[in-house]
Design a protein around this motif. Structure first.
Motif, PDB file in Angstrom:
ATOM      1  N   MET B   1       9.333  -8.174   0.844  1.00 62.98           N
ATOM      2  CA  MET B   1       8.170  -7.474   0.153  1.00 62.98           C
ATOM      3  C   MET B   1       7.232  -6.879   0.804  1.00 62.98           C
ATOM      4  O   MET B   1       6.416  -7.691   1.607  1.00 62.98           O
ATOM      5  N   MET B   2       7.071  -5.642   1.090  1.00 62.67           N
ATOM      6  CA  MET B   2       6.037  -5.119   1.924  1.00 62.67           C
ATOM      7  C   MET B   2       5.313  -3.924   1.077  1.00 62.67           C
ATOM      8  O   MET B   2       5.912  -3.696  -0.012  1.00 62.67           O
ATOM      9  N   THR B   3       4.053  -3.628   1.623  1.00 60.28           N
ATOM     10  CA  THR B   3       3.426  -2.601   0.755  1.00 60.28           C
ATOM     11  C   THR B   3       3.547  -1.299   1.566  1.00 60.28           C
ATOM     12  O   THR B   3       3.520  -1.324   2.687  1.00 60.28           O
ATOM     13  N   LEU B   4       3.943  -0.115   1.085  1.00 59.06           N
ATOM     14  CA  LEU B   4       4.045   0.941   1.612  1.00 59.06           C
ATOM     15  C   LEU B   4       3.241   2.157   0.968  1.00 59.06           C
ATOM     16  O   LEU B   4       3.275   2.313  -0.559  1.00 59.06           O
ATOM     17  N   LYS B   5       2.426   2.684   1.580  1.00 55.31           N
ATOM     18  CA  LYS B   5       1.692   3.707   1.180  1.00 55.31           C
ATOM     19  C   LYS B   5       2.190   5.044   1.128  1.00 55.31           C
ATOM     20  O   LYS B   5       2.530   5.693   2.327  1.00 55.31           O
ATOM     21  N   VAL B   6       2.645   5.657  -0.024  1.00 53.34           N
ATOM     22  CA  VAL B   6       3.239   7.133   0.020  1.00 53.34           C
ATOM     23  C   VAL B   6       2.562   8.017  -1.078  1.00 53.34           C
ATOM     24  O   VAL B   6       2.130   7.398  -2.150  1.00 53.34           O
ATOM     25  N   ASN B   7       2.115   8.972  -0.437  1.00 50.25           N
ATOM     26  CA  ASN B   7       1.406  10.173  -1.181  1.00 50.25           C
ATOM     27  C   ASN B   7       0.174   9.459  -1.737  1.00 50.25           C
ATOM     28  O   ASN B   7      -0.249   9.776  -2.849  1.00 50.25           O
ATOM     29  N   GLY B   8      -0.625   8.452  -0.927  1.00 54.11           N
ATOM     30  CA  GLY B   8      -1.810   8.216  -1.556  1.00 54.11           C
ATOM     31  C   GLY B   8      -1.690   6.959  -2.429  1.00 54.11           C
ATOM     32  O   GLY B   8      -2.680   6.169  -2.679  1.00 54.11           O
ATOM     33  N   GLN B   9      -0.251   6.543  -2.721  1.00 54.98           N
ATOM     34  CA  GLN B   9      -0.514   5.385  -3.759  1.00 54.98           C
ATOM     35  C   GLN B   9       0.343   4.137  -3.047  1.00 54.98           C
ATOM     36  O   GLN B   9       1.240   4.484  -2.080  1.00 54.98           O
ATOM     37  N   VAL B  50       4.023  11.106   8.669  1.00 56.00           N
ATOM     38  CA  VAL B  50       3.691   9.651   8.665  1.00 56.00           C
ATOM     39  C   VAL B  50       2.372   9.811   9.677  1.00 56.00           C
ATOM     40  O   VAL B  50       2.306  10.215  10.789  1.00 56.00           O
ATOM     41  N   ASP B  51       1.197   9.631   8.876  1.00 47.82           N
ATOM     42  CA  ASP B  51      -0.235   9.509   9.767  1.00 47.82           C
ATOM     43  C   ASP B  51      -0.282  10.794  10.384  1.00 47.82           C
ATOM     44  O   ASP B  51      -0.468  11.122  11.661  1.00 47.82           O
ATOM     45  N   GLY B  52       0.044  11.990  10.014  1.00 50.52           N
ATOM     46  CA  GLY B  52      -0.147  13.302  10.298  1.00 50.52           C
ATOM     47  C   GLY B  52       0.809  13.888  11.262  1.00 50.52           C
ATOM     48  O   GLY B  52       0.753  15.014  11.554  1.00 50.52           O
ATOM     49  N   LYS B  53       1.949  13.031  11.374  1.00 51.98           N
ATOM     50  CA  LYS B  53       3.024  13.634  12.406  1.00 51.98           C
ATOM     51  C   LYS B  53       4.575  13.502  11.638  1.00 51.98           C
ATOM     52  O   LYS B  53       4.565  12.769  10.736  1.00 51.98           O
ATOM     53  N   ALA B  54       5.252  14.475  11.892  1.00 52.38           N
ATOM     54  CA  ALA B  54       6.403  14.890  11.212  1.00 52.38           C
ATOM     55  C   ALA B  54       7.576  13.824  11.855  1.00 52.38           C
ATOM     56  O   ALA B  54       7.656  13.496  13.106  1.00 52.38           O
ATOM     57  N   VAL B  55       7.823  12.880  11.253  1.00 54.66           N
ATOM     58  CA  VAL B  55       9.011  11.935  11.391  1.00 54.66           C
ATOM     59  C   VAL B  55      10.295  12.063  10.547  1.00 54.66           C
ATOM     60  O   VAL B  55      10.137  12.456   9.355  1.00 54.66           O
ATOM     61  N   LEU B  64       8.297  -0.039  10.886  1.00 56.09           N
ATOM     62  CA  LEU B  64       7.349   0.838  11.587  1.00 56.09           C
ATOM     63  C   LEU B  64       6.280   1.073  10.618  1.00 56.09           C
ATOM     64  O   LEU B  64       5.156   1.780  11.173  1.00 56.09           O
ATOM     65  N   LEU B  65       6.175   0.896   9.404  1.00 52.80           N
ATOM     66  CA  LEU B  65       5.338   1.705   8.296  1.00 52.80           C
ATOM     67  C   LEU B  65       4.134   0.857   8.069  1.00 52.80           C
ATOM     68  O   LEU B  65       3.428   1.331   7.012  1.00 52.80           O
ATOM     69  N   GLU B  66       4.200  -0.199   8.239  1.00 51.62           N
ATOM     70  CA  GLU B  66       3.020  -1.220   7.762  1.00 51.62           C
ATOM     71  C   GLU B  66       1.615  -0.530   8.156  1.00 51.62           C
ATOM     72  O   GLU B  66       1.555  -0.256   9.134  1.00 51.62           O
ATOM     73  N   GLY B  67       0.885  -0.182   7.025  1.00 52.50           N
ATOM     74  CA  GLY B  67      -0.370   0.091   7.243  1.00 52.50           C
ATOM     75  C   GLY B  67      -0.574   1.623   7.498  1.00 52.50           C
ATOM     76  O   GLY B  67      -1.565   2.091   7.939  1.00 52.50           O
ATOM     77  N   LYS B  68       0.791   2.375   7.339  1.00 46.11           N
ATOM     78  CA  LYS B  68       0.754   3.826   7.714  1.00 46.11           C
ATOM     79  C   LYS B  68       0.872   4.559   6.250  1.00 46.11           C
ATOM     80  O   LYS B  68       1.131   4.048   5.471  1.00 46.11           O
ATOM     81  N   GLN B  69       0.280   5.835   6.462  1.00 48.45           N
ATOM     82  CA  GLN B  69       0.312   6.701   5.314  1.00 48.45           C
ATOM     83  C   GLN B  69       1.613   7.685   5.486  1.00 48.45           C
ATOM     84  O   GLN B  69       1.503   8.395   6.419  1.00 48.45           O
TER      85      GLN B  69
END
Lengths: 452, 164, 741
Positions: B1-9, B50-55, B64-69
């Motif tokens: 279980m991890m937390t993923l921030k997508v579109n501000g949520q 992701v964090d302003g860059k195209a991925v 790779l996405l822990e803590g990223k937007q």
């Protein structure tokens, strides 16, 4: 970082002192006469057969790699070539009379190739590898001249070099030549085959392999005593080609030939970085020349001790449990394994990383470069594609992956300072990708597939 | 279980760390824009920011996405309140089948975030990883230019309103 | 959800409109065929589905639904059909278009061959006009006024005294369940406010905001995800598959094996992908090396047995030629290369199968799937939902069959199947390889005196209808045989599509060598044979113009009588700035080409400027100017979009694309091995000029650009290099070899 920045200045100081002493007495060495300008010869005056030969020689010499910039016109120069002493911009070698070599006679061209002096009599920086081209025969120089003079002229003014003082003073180059330029270093060895000798002539001459694969001394000259011990090219590590080569499966004449001809080999992987441009050029030259280079280089690298073949390398690697960095392991499983463990043959399947020289190499830069930048498609051609991860992985994540790959797929010691290597690679690759012509990978022949 | 921030949520995701982001977006979060095209990082249909860059979300594992937007096309705007880039693509009618378009838009958006006034050559170079099969390229280029102008105007009006 | 709503017919019929009764329940209206009655042919698809209520429905609240048996494939038809309903005098937004659904719409066969406007567009246009007349007649009756005094406007009939009756008020039982008349009272094109205008497409907002726009985006309650494990090559036999490890993987619901058909179902999509990989590793196949030599297609094709027919034979012994030239042109197998791999959702409930699919033909595909499942077609429903652009017969029908076969094994649970990239590339039916041989002579005046054209080709359609066309049915234990291929009949033709030149020659002979044997799996790809035939004819016209020392455009006009053809040629030439014998700058070339698609659809002429790098051989299209005449234009921006796309796609086919294979397997299985254009190859500009023909019939235009774009580029390359390339694709290496030769 501060130490790095100071280094060129220190070197420059040494050079200045050393050369100032000799310079006064060496006017005769420094001074070269201009050779009279000519009317640019009409392309029709050249024998098409000679032009054709010149085209192949230009490909063997990899001329376009430095003399053409990304989105620039062929041979019109302007590519920034980074050196420890500053940036040198490649020159325009199209037959444009004002900005290219249109006014150069054949004699002026031959002098430049053999002694590194331009038509006007100025010394050229040794980023133009005349220390190798001095070995090129007059006949081959003539063909190269014919080829270049029949290219479309491009009006493109060369950008001034950005070098530190006093290296921006061209007469200093004369001193450098005095110290390091050896004329006619290639001598045929009658004890060897004609093919071997042909290979030696090309490797030490026009193909100037040592320019990247031999380490350089503090003044930027190749270290004769360490020929092919591994060097530098555009912030990539040019692997050692002598008996210290780190390829998990040793190279032989056959595998070298296939690699140089097609851009990849199942036991080694696919040519990347600046080497991709080399093999791209080599795909257009006569087969016999590629064979000759392979024969000579296989002899240079010597027999492998102990003999390791593909099977034994893979057998040792396969049972190895995933070890080391858990983050790296997860990244590998998700981002790499889908291609590198697909079982799909090269060049379109990723190489089994146990066979990868990049993983076994003492220098992690190439692997870092690759992971960050990936391998973009060659426009309109069958070519391997690898996505770059610069945008999705932090330096620490790339470092985790590098450490994991090193631990899992090689028998070598862990790399030191990996995260710093990644940060440097991120900086330099970004700059490079915007200027160099590519292809950063080689077209490959899809018919060459392992049996189903 | 991890937390993923997508579109501000923030979302709690129950998936293996090696699961590519694309499948999480589509399957767990029921988002449509990022598309499966190749799963190999060759075509760009799955591009997100992701964090302003195209991925490329198809080769970007969750780990790779822990803590990223993460931002997807859905996070930029809606039909009734479209973001400048969405308005631009509508106004230029820059789609045929449209399957590649979400990826194109996200890569272009990342470029515009970094470089609000890109040249035509810069847009072309940026979009090189993304494939379109219908041949909508001319319209896509026009739409990206238009988006740059719209964003410029939008910024200007925001600045005016805030008295800058 | 936008499109993929589960509309069962009963719910539609309970829609609350006055017209409900006109859909009398016992009648499968959508399939109700044309009566045998003779007489003048009805326009478009009204010829086969004549009842007006097959095409239009009006609810009592005034909402209007147009039904088309055609599928939106990204060409913008849905918008165009909505525009066409202007004939009803209703606002654009009042119309809702329902596309191909075997339970709701007419059977219009395939959405193919640039037929949608001609078939369905014409049907809706005329149905709308006739419905308007019926509504006026009804109003006249109710208002007790003469019909001539009434006007329609904004969804109502208006009387001179100001009284208005809305369509919803007027429509009554069975009013529209009447057969269409052959002639309609169409509005004066000069009064069009919607037709002929660049109305924004209705599908684009969802596509640029992440709406549910594709079958790939469908999520039904409790839906499972499946992946197929395809054999590694044609005809491979599954000899061993220990699936025990796969069964233990997380989320795995079921493994479906039926002969050589192998699939796995899981709760989540990535679980299905992982399970597919594990299952693929466990499967052992026996393969046979049956493929021909990729680099020898000329000999492979011309030495296969063929059925030959002379499709044009004109002779005038009084005219004979003096200078003769010959040339052979070839085309490789090429891929549709959809960006999104094919996808379908199937749901098997209480003996009834529903499949949501991006097939181009819901009815024929239903026929094939029902046969494969050994079910009655009435128990199988196919609903079209948009997918990624297909450009012909790609994996759509096959994945629909995969989904149906898997869903049958999992009753009650919807199953979504999407192919992987390598499956789409390896298993889609390719555009067939072709060979053409041309020979012609010029008379003393520089006119073509005799013309000989021979084409070797497979059929260009192996579309469903029979189960044997579906991969799943071919791979089942009780396999269905691939049906015998048939040449597609003229005038449209298949391999011989556009083989007959539109030019007039005194002596002309065209022979079609139809090759029944299909070494690779092939079917319809945008333009069918027209792509290669037009490439050949228009390249050869340039070769002959050179021999005649004539300007290529003047030389074409010398041989062309068709005025509309001449018009597009002159328009393209003028807009391009074409001048006789003009010399471009070094390394560049100008090219021109023309065709009328199928010799009966839209006209298209394309001029192009190409730069060739002599060092590398790389050809770059710099600009293209097209002129197109597709009759009455419905949506000029939509048409422009189609032609721009056709030029770009054809450029990619022409410069880069060929399917590669070894003796056993297809080896072009992704974008590494099947490269297509990327942004660096995009020209500086493309200009499309439309010659509108108000009031003229719609002429299909979706495919008209493919051939002319190819030949125009080839001619420009020849102009730039002085070398004629005749083998598609005109790759960098081929161009470089030609330059260096």
């Amino acid at each position: 970082m501060a130490g790095m920045a100071r280094l060129p200045r220190i070197i420059a100081g040494i050079v200045a002192v050393a050369l100032a002493v000799g310079a006064a007495a060496a006017f005769a060495i420094v001074w070269r006469p201009a050779i009279a300008a000519i009317e640019p010869p009409s392309p029709e005056t050249f024998d098409p057969a000679v032009v054709k030969r010149g085209r192949e020689l230009a490909a063997l010499g990899n001329c376009n790699s430095c003399h053409t910039r990304r989105n620039g016109q062929d041979f019109a120069g302007g590519l920034p070539v980074p050196t420890p002493f500053g940036v040198v911009f490649s020159s325009n070698i199209t037959p444009d009379p004002e900005t290219g070599i249109g006014e150069w006679s054949e004699a002026a061209f031959g002098r430049a190739m053999r002694t590194g002096v331009n038509r006007e009599g100025q010394h050229l920086y040794p980023t133009f590898p005349y220390d190798h081209f001095t070995n090129v025969t007059d006949k081959d120089d003539r063909a190269l001249y014919a080829f270049l003079m029949t290219r479309p002229p491009v009006h493109a003014v060369a950008r001034p070099n950005e070098l530190v003082f006093p290296l921006d003073q061209r007469p200093i180059i004369a001193g450098w030549k005095l110290l390091f330029l050896r004329r006619d270093t290639f001598q045929p060895d009658p004890a060897k085959s004609a093919e071997w000798n042909r290979g030696a002539y090309l490797v030490d001459g026009l193909a100037h392999c040592g320019a990247c694969h031999t380490p350089r001394n503090a003044l930027g000259a190749e270290r004769v005593s360490a020929q092919f011990a591994g060097g530098e090219a555009d912030n990539w590590h040019a692997y050692a080609l002598n008996d210290r080569a780190h390829a998990p499966v040793p190279w032989n004449a056959e595998s070298l030939y296939a690699y140089l001809r097609h851009g990849w080999h199942p036991d080694h992987g696919t040519a990347r970085g600046p080497m991709a441009e080399v093999v791209s050029n080599l795909s257009t030259v006569p087969d016999s020349d590629v064979r000759a280079i392979a024969t000579y280089m296989a002899d240079v690298s010597g027999a492998a001790k102990p003999e390791r073949d593909r099977g034994s390398v893979l057998a040792q690697a396969e049972p190895a449990p995933a070890q080391g960095d858990p983050t790296g392991a997860a990244i590998y499983a998700a981002a790499c394994a889908s291609c590198h463990e697909s079982g799909r043959p090269l060049p379109y399947g990723g190489v089994n990383l146990a066979l990868s020289t990049a993983v076994a190499s003492p220098d992690p830069r190439n692997l870092a470069n690759l992971i960050l930048a990936g391998v973009p498609a060659v426009a309109g051609e069958r070519s391997p594609i690898m996505p770059g991860f610069a945008a999705s992985m932090s330096d620490a994540q790339v470092a985790s992956l590098l450490n994991y790959l090193r631990a899992r797929f090689s028998k070598e010691q862990p790399w030191a300072d990996v995260e710093k290597t990644v940060a440097d690679a991120r900086r330099t690759q970004t700059a490079l990708l915007q200027t160099s012509t590519g292809p950063r990978n080689a077209p490959a022949d899809p018919s060459q597939r392992d049996q189903p | 279980m991890m937390t993923l921030k997508v579109n501000g949520q923030e979302n709690h995701i129950d998936a293996d760390p090696d699961t590519p982001l694309l499948y999480v977006l589509r399957d767990d979060l029921k988002l449509n824009a990022a598309k499966f095209g190749c799963g190999l990082g060759q075509c760009g249909s799955c591009t997100v920011i992701v964090d302003g860059k195209a991925v490329l979300s198809c080769v970007t594992p969750l780990v790779l996405l822990e803590g990223k937007q993460v931002t997807t096309l859905e996070g930029l705007g809606t039909v009734s309140a479209p973001a400048p880039i969405q308005r631009a693509f509508m106004e230029e009618q820059a789609a045929q089948c449209g399957y590649c378009i979400a990826g194109m838009m996200m890569r272009a958006q990342a470029l515009l975030l970094r470089n609000p006034k890109p040249t035509d050559a810069q847009i072309r170079a940026e979009l090189q990883p993304n494939l379109c099969r219908c041949g909508t390229h001319m319209r896509i280029l026009r739409a990206v230019h238009r988006a740059a102008r719209l964003m410029d105007t939008a910024d200007a009006s925001v600045n005016e309103r805030s008295g800058q | 959800m936008n499109a993929p709503v589960i509309l069962d017919r009963r719910r539609v019929l309970q829609g609350g409109g006055a017209l409900i009764v006109s859909f009398s329940l016992g009648r499968a209206f959508a399939e109700e065929g044309a009566p045998a009655a003779a007489g003048p042919k009805r326009p478009g698809s009204l010829a086969t589905a004549p009842y007006l209520d097959s095409w239009l429905r009006i609810d009592s609240d005034g909402r209007i639904t147009a039904f088309t048996g055609k599928a939106e494939l990204g060409q913008g038809f849905k918008t165009a059909f909505q525009q066409i309903a202007e004939q009803l005098d209703v606002p654009f937004k009042a119309i809702h278009v329902v596309t191909a659904d075997t339970q709701l719409t007419a059977n219009e066969g395939y959405t193919a061959g640039s037929h949608s406007m001609q078939d369905s567009g014409a049907a809706i246009l005329n149905a709308a006009a006739q419905v308007r007349e019926l509504l006026i007649a009804e109003a006249a009756k109710r208002l007790d006024l003469a019909g001539e005094s009434l006007k329609t406007d904004n969804g109502a009939v208006a009387a001179p005294d100001g009284r208005r009756l809305t369509y919803g008020e007027l429509v009554a039982a069975d009013m529209l369940h009447v057969q269409a008349q052959p002639q309609s009272k169409l509005k004066d094109p000069a009064t069009f406010k919607i037709i002929g205008h660049p109305v924004p497409r209705v599908d684009i907002p969802a596509k640029v905001t992440g709406g549910e726009a594709y079958v790939q985006d469908m999520r039904l309650p409790d839906m499972a995800h499946a992946r197929v494990v395809r054999p590694p090559s044609y005809g491979a036999q599954l000899v061993e598959c220990d699936s025990s490890a796969v069964e233990k993987l997380p989320g795995v619901v079921k493994i479906v094996r039926d002969g050589n058909f192998l699939a796995v179902v899981a709760d989540k999509e990535f679980q299905a992908v992982k399970a597919m990989n594990t299952l693929a590793a466990a499967a052992k196949w026996k393969e046979s090396p049956n493929l021909p030599k990729q680099n020898d297609l000329l000999n492979v094709l011309t030495s296969l047995p063929s059925q030959d027919s002379t499709i044009l034979n004109r002779s005038d012994p009084s005219v004979s030629g003096q200078k003769t030239v010959e040339a052979t042109y070839t085309r490789s197998y090429q891929s549709h290369g959809s960006i999104g791999p094919s996808c379908a959702v199937a749901h098997f409930v209480e003996g009834a199968m529903t499949v949501w699919t991006h097939t181009q033909g819901v009815y024929p595909d239903r026929q094939a799937i029902a046969e494969m499942l050994r079910m009655q077609p009435a128990s199988v429903r196919l609903i079209h939902v948009e997918g990624s652009g297909c450009y012909g017969h790609n994996g759509a029908d096959d994945v629909a069959a995969d989904a149906a076969l898997i869903a049958r094994a999992l009753p009650g649970r919807p199953v979504r199947v999407q192919w992987m990239r390598e499956q789409e590339h390896a298993w889609e039916p390719f555009g067939p390889a072709m060979v053409t041989k041309l020979k012609a002579s010029l008379d003393a005046d520089g006119r073509i005196a005799d013309w000989n054209f021979a084409v070797w080709s497979n059929t260009h359609s192996m579309r469903p209808g029979n189960a044997g066309t579906l991969l799943a049915a071919q791979h089942m234990a009780q396999a269905f045989a691939v049906p015998q291929p048939k040449p597609l009949p003229l005038p449209e033709g298949g391999g011989d599509r556009n083989a007959i030149p539109l030019y007039t020659f005194a002596n002309a002979r065209v022979v079609h060598h139809f090759i029944p044997a299909m070494p690779l799996r092939i079917s319809a790809m945008r333009g069918l044979g027209a792509y290669h035939n037009v490439f050949s004819i228009e390249s050869f016209m340039d070769e002959l113009a050179g021999l005649a020392d004539a300007d290529p455009i003047e030389f074409r006009l010398r041989h062309l009588e068709d005025q509309r053809g001449r018009d597009v040629i002159e328009k393209a030439a003028q807009e391009f700035g074409w001048k006789r014998y003009q010399k471009p700058q070094a390394g560049r070339g100008y090219g021109f080409a023309f065709a009328r698609y199928k010799n009966l659809a839209a006209y298209c002429a394309i001029a192009s400027e190409v730069e060739v790098n002599r060092e590398t051989g790389r050809a770059q299209l710099l600009r293209a100017v097209a002129a197109v005449d597709s009759g009455q234009v419905v949506n000029p921006d939509g048409l422009t979009n189609q032609i721009e796309g056709a030029i770009m796609q054809s450029m990619s086919w022409t410069l880069y694309e060929s399917v590669s294979f070894d003796d056993t397997r297809i080896t072009s299985i992704d974008w590494q091995t099947y490269p297509i254009l990327r942004f660096d190859a995009v020209p500086d500009r493309i200009n499309v000029h439309i010659i509108n023909r108000p009031g003229q019939p719609f002429l299909g235009s979706g495919e008209t650009g493919q051939g002319p774009a190819a030949a125009s580029i080839a001619n420009a390359i020849a102009h730039a290099t002085g070398k004629r390339l005749r083998d598609l694709p005109l790759t960098r290496k081929r161009i470089k070899d030609a330059i260096d030769a």
